[in-house]
Design an enzyme around this catalytic site. Structure first.
Site, PDB file in Angstrom:
ATOM      1  N   LYS A 145      25.838  -4.232 -23.692  1.00  0.00           N
ATOM      2  CA  LYS A 145      25.717  -4.743 -25.071  1.00  0.00           C
ATOM      3  C   LYS A 145      26.407  -6.093 -25.140  1.00  0.00           C
ATOM      4  O   LYS A 145      27.296  -6.378 -24.338  1.00  0.00           O
ATOM      5  CB  LYS A 145      26.395  -3.794 -26.053  1.00  0.00           C
ATOM      6  CG  LYS A 145      25.892  -3.922 -27.469  1.00  0.00           C
ATOM      7  CD  LYS A 145      24.669  -3.063 -27.667  1.00  0.00           C
ATOM      8  CE  LYS A 145      23.986  -3.311 -28.992  1.00  0.00           C
ATOM      9  NZ  LYS A 145      22.946  -2.287 -29.217  1.00  0.00           N
ATOM     10  N   ASP A 171      19.614  -7.027 -31.703  1.00  0.00           N
ATOM     11  CA  ASP A 171      20.341  -6.024 -32.480  1.00  0.00           C
ATOM     12  C   ASP A 171      20.543  -6.691 -33.850  1.00  0.00           C
ATOM     13  O   ASP A 171      19.787  -7.618 -34.174  1.00  0.00           O
ATOM     14  CB  ASP A 171      21.674  -5.667 -31.781  1.00  0.00           C
ATOM     15  CG  ASP A 171      22.319  -4.385 -32.316  1.00  0.00           C
ATOM     16  OD1 ASP A 171      21.938  -3.297 -31.858  1.00  0.00           O
ATOM     17  OD2 ASP A 171      23.189  -4.459 -33.209  1.00  0.00           O
TER      18      ASP A 171
HETATM   19  N1  GLU Z   1      19.845  -2.972 -30.017  1.00  0.00           N
HETATM   20  C1  GLU Z   1      18.961  -1.867 -29.779  1.00  0.00           C
HETATM   21  C2  GLU Z   1      19.770  -0.602 -29.563  1.00  0.00           C
HETATM   22  O1  GLU Z   1      20.805  -0.444 -30.191  1.00  0.00           O
HETATM   23  C3  GLU Z   1      17.925  -2.139 -28.715  1.00  0.00           C
HETATM   24  C4  GLU Z   1      18.452  -2.521 -27.378  1.00  0.00           C
HETATM   25  C5  GLU Z   1      17.371  -2.982 -26.389  1.00  0.00           C
HETATM   26  O2  GLU Z   1      16.213  -3.005 -26.736  1.00  0.00           O
HETATM   27  O3  GLU Z   1      17.761  -3.297 -25.260  1.00  0.00           O
HETATM   28  O4  GLU Z   1      19.419   0.281 -28.845  1.00  0.00           O
END
Ligand code: GLU
Length: 457
Positions: free
Chosen positions: A137, A177
């Protein structure tokens, strides 16, 4: 006596407590990260008891320490010629199952605690999808609200000028996100391409359809949440048809959760943004919300000027006082606390599916489970977004693209699998009916088994 033998003299509870104590000591003041770890460890005792090899090989200890956490300066120049400085992050938490995978969040609240809680949960969420992706992340404390398009572009370019060193299609694949959507991904992608001098579509997901993006990626988290909710409801022979539904937020997740819920006959009566919430007793007109939020970049209070029969109320977390049978927290972490849970239960709540990451406080989760509310935890219920990101990676590798229906069908199947795996894991480890534990365990087991096979790294 070796540490390994010493550990075996203590009970499982003492052992897990000592792991939690180490996390607190090593990550002082990082409340959200502590909370995510606490919720996860609550599910672990029976797993550790049935698999002593996990303890012997320090699987939990290793899992709780990120493989890598980078933080970097992001300088940029605003429209007034002033130099601004933000902080960027990327946590590469666990690469056991595949390249680190997880979104980037641009929001003023971003700090290492937020990034670590998100990265930690991402490990298990991604494992639950059954796809070969590890957990990561990233993001920045940059606040996109009120910034011009050129400011957003300059910020994204500066952010990528540092981030590019750490990512790659087989290494780490960021996505969006909160605060990072198609526009931001486009600017980030452009800058990466410029620095590297080649077109590598697999380095980011959530790309535009014209340059390597996947159909149905935009809809995936919201739709996936509803597919999961359908499974939850059908376990009691129930359907969405005619159910009063409240969906917090009005961003990407919320909008497409509302869309799919309405398609299945739910009556969505309220949604929100960080300023407040709207109630439309006849059902939210989604075209208006899309126009305000996706096109104009406005505030949800503007809705009432288009639909005077609706009302606007200040204070976004009070949305949970609106009576409903289905509640979908799709805004942000800790938006639904114990008081909100009590109100929802009192108003006849049947089910919750979490579209946001960790939207319910731990007290709220306990209350909802104790009151027999059907509960779809975030790691499972919002895994649809990252699942379709992995499908985007697959399409990029094959240099082809699937139709919307093809991707949507795969998404539905993945969500059904996640549901079944979570139910099964809960049953196997003595948590029958508790999908919070079920999702934690099903995700963890997949990672833990692969960690054992890969040795002490
Ligand atoms: N931000 C999204 C999540 O919390 C998607 C992450 C992604 O697609 O890599 O899962």
């Amino acid at each position: 006596m070796s540490k390994l033998i010493q550990d075996h003299t203590s009970t499982t509870e003492t052992y897990i407590q000592s792991i939690y104590d180490t996390v607190i000591k090593r990550n002082p003041g990082e409340q959200e990260f502590h909370q995510a770890v606490n919720e996860f460890l609550e599910s672990m005792a029976p797993v550790i008891e049935q698999h002593p090899e996990y303890r012997q090989h320090a699987v939990l200890e290793r899992l709780l320490e990120p493989e890598r956490l980078v933080s970097f300066r992001v300088p940029w120049v605003d429209d007034h010629g002033q130099v601004q400085v933000n902080r960027g992050f990327r946590v590469q938490f666990n690469s056991t199952l595949g390249p680190y995978k997880g979104g980037l969040r641009f929001h003023e609240t971003v700090n290492s605690s937020i990034i670590k809680f998100l990265g930690f949960e991402q490990i298990f969420k991604n494992a639950l999808t059954g796809q070969p992706i590890g957990g990561g992340k990233g993001g920045s404390d940059f606040d996109p609200k009120g910034k011009s398009d050129m400011e957003i572009m300059r910020f994204c370019q500066s952010f990528m000028t540092e981030l590019y060193k750490y990512i790659g299609s087989d290494v780490d694949v960021p996505a969006g996100d909160i605060g990072v959507g198609g526009r931001e991904i486009g600017y980030l992608f452009g800058q990466y391409k410029r620095i590297r001098g080649g077109n590598e579509p697999g380095i980011l997901t959530g790309k535009g359809i014209g340059y390597g993006g996947s159909l149905a990626r935009t809809e995936a988290t919201g739709y996936g949440c509803i597919y999961f909710l359908q499974e939850l409801l059908s376990s009691r022979g129930l359907h969405l048809q005619g159910r009063r539904t409240v969906v917090s937020g009005s961003g990407n997740v919320s909008i497409f959760a509302m869309e799919k819920a309405q398609e299945l006959g739910a009556i969505v009566v309220a949604c929100s943004d960080s300023g407040g919430y709207i109630v439309d007793p006849n059902g939210i007109k989604l075209d208006t919300v899309k126009q305000i939020k996706l096109v104009e970049g406005g505030r949800i209070r503007d809705y009432v000027t288009h639909h005077p029969e609706a009302s606007y109320h200040y204070g976004s977390t009070d949305i949970w006082s609106v009576p409903c049978e289905i509640a979908l927290p799709c805004a942000t972490q800790n938006e639904l606390d114990a008081a909100a849970a009590r109100r929802l239960i009192g108003n006849g709540l049947i089910a919750i599916a979490e579209g946001a990451n960790m939207p319910s406080t731990l007290d709220a989760v306990h209350l909802l489970l104790d009151n027999d509310i059907l509960f779809g935890p975030a790691k499972a219920a919002n895994a649809g977004g990252v699942a379709v990101s992995a499908l985007e990676m697959a399409q990029n590798s094959m240099r082809l693209s699937w139709s919307f229906d093809e991707v949507d069908d795969k998404l539905k199947q993945i969500m059904q699998h996640i549901y079944r795996d979570s139910v099964q894991a809960a049953k196997t480890y003595g948590f029958e009916g508790n999908l919070v534990a079920g999702a934690n365990i099903a995700g963890f087991r997949r990672v833990a088994e692969a960690m054992l096979q890969q040795g002490i790294i």
